[in-house]
Design a protein around this motif. Structure first.
Motif, short mmCIF file in Angstrom:
data_model
loop_
_atom_site.label_atom_id
_atom_site.label_comp_id
_atom_site.label_asym_id
_atom_site.label_seq_id
_atom_site.Cartn_x
_atom_site.Cartn_y
_atom_site.Cartn_z
N UNK A 9 0.70 23.43 6.82
CA UNK A 9 0.39 24.71 7.43
C UNK A 9 0.91 25.80 6.49
N UNK A 10 0.08 26.82 6.29
CA UNK A 10 0.47 27.98 5.48
C UNK A 10 0.55 29.18 6.41
N UNK A 11 1.54 30.04 6.17
CA UNK A 11 1.73 31.19 7.05
C UNK A 11 2.50 32.29 6.33
N UNK A 12 2.48 33.48 6.92
CA UNK A 12 3.27 34.61 6.42
C UNK A 12 4.49 34.77 7.32
N UNK A 20 10.21 41.88 4.40
CA UNK A 20 8.80 41.81 4.06
C UNK A 20 8.26 40.41 4.31
N UNK A 21 6.96 40.32 4.43
CA UNK A 21 6.31 39.04 4.68
C UNK A 21 6.00 38.34 3.36
N UNK A 22 6.32 37.06 3.29
CA UNK A 22 5.99 36.21 2.15
C UNK A 22 5.11 35.07 2.65
N UNK A 23 4.45 34.39 1.73
CA UNK A 23 3.63 33.23 2.07
C UNK A 23 4.49 31.98 1.95
N UNK A 24 4.38 31.13 2.96
CA UNK A 24 5.11 29.88 3.03
C UNK A 24 4.14 28.73 3.27
N UNK A 25 4.54 27.54 2.82
CA UNK A 25 3.79 26.32 3.12
C UNK A 25 4.79 25.35 3.75
N UNK A 26 4.33 24.63 4.75
CA UNK A 26 5.22 23.69 5.44
C UNK A 26 4.49 22.36 5.62
N UNK A 27 4.95 21.31 4.95
CA UNK A 27 4.38 19.99 5.20
C UNK A 27 4.70 19.56 6.63
N UNK A 33 10.81 20.55 5.04
CA UNK A 33 11.27 21.93 5.10
C UNK A 33 10.18 22.86 4.57
N UNK A 34 10.12 24.08 5.10
CA UNK A 34 9.14 25.04 4.57
C UNK A 34 9.48 25.44 3.14
N UNK A 35 8.43 25.76 2.38
CA UNK A 35 8.59 26.17 0.98
C UNK A 35 8.07 27.59 0.85
N UNK A 71 -1.01 28.20 -6.64
CA UNK A 71 -1.07 26.76 -6.38
C UNK A 71 -0.34 26.42 -5.07
N UNK A 72 -0.78 25.40 -4.42
CA UNK A 72 -0.34 25.06 -3.06
C UNK A 72 1.18 24.87 -2.94
N UNK A 73 1.83 24.33 -3.95
CA UNK A 73 3.27 24.15 -3.86
C UNK A 73 4.04 25.08 -4.78
N UNK A 74 3.40 26.21 -5.13
CA UNK A 74 4.07 27.22 -5.93
C UNK A 74 3.61 27.21 -7.37
N UNK A 75 3.92 28.28 -8.05
CA UNK A 75 3.52 28.43 -9.44
C UNK A 75 3.13 29.87 -9.69
#
Length: 174
Positions: A9-12, A20-27, A33-35, A71-75
């Motif tokens: 799931x990806x979310x702000x 401020x809002x950042x973009x996170x990804x959570x497996x 843990x969320x990234x 990229x999905x897991x950062x970059x």
């Protein structure tokens, strides 16, 4: 937004800074843990995951605002288009639909741009106010909210437009 395979799931969120809002990804696996993917001081919102799970498109308010890819897991983040909002990937992942304006109070238009970059193509030019595009599963149509003029709540309707160009049609769904 949930990935097509249901594993991410990806979310702000402002969970890291409370500013401020950042973009996170959570497996979505036990113990994961969320990234945090973005760290810019500007708000970043409206994430969408590519169908292959390799990229996230999102809106950033930095430098006047625009749509970025990461990229999905950062970059490294990459600006795709200035001024765009509410990005949505095509089913094949090659294009992104988005809107400029995106408020009932101002003029709004929808566009499609290749993920690789290039000149955006305006969609639904025959609808005076168009926003919030989403690709149909067939990839050859776009659904969007449209009306006969900005600030005309009475005429809001769900519309359908062919991606290849042509006449937009009211769906009758609203």
């Amino acid at each position: 937004v949930l990935s097509r395979d249901g594993k991410l799931v990806a979310y702000a969120s402002d969970r890291a800074t409370q500013k401020n809002l950042d973009i996170w990804i959570h497996p979505l696996t036990a113990g994961s843990q969320p990234i945090r993917l973005t760290t810019h001081e500007a708000d970043e919102t409206s994430p969408d995951l590519s169908p292959d799970g390799g990229l996230i498109a999102y809106r950033s308010e930095r430098d006047g605002g625009g749509i970025y890819l990461i990229p999905i897991f950062g970059g490294e983040e990459r600006l795709l288009v200035r001024g765009g909002s509410f990005p949505r990937f095509s089913p094949d992942g090659r294009s992104i639909a988005y809107c400029i304006g995106c408020s009932i109070l101002v003029p709004s238009r929808i566009y499609i741009v290749p993920v690789s970059g290039g000149t955006p193509q305006e969609m639904a030019a025959d609808v005076p106010w168009a926003a919030f595009p989403v690709f149909a599963d067939d990839g050859i149509h776009i659904f969007f909210l449209g009306s006969s003029a900005p600030n005309d709540f009475r005429s809001l309707e769900l519309w359908v437009s062919p991606v290849a160009g042509g006449k937009s049609v009211r769906s009758g769904a609203i």
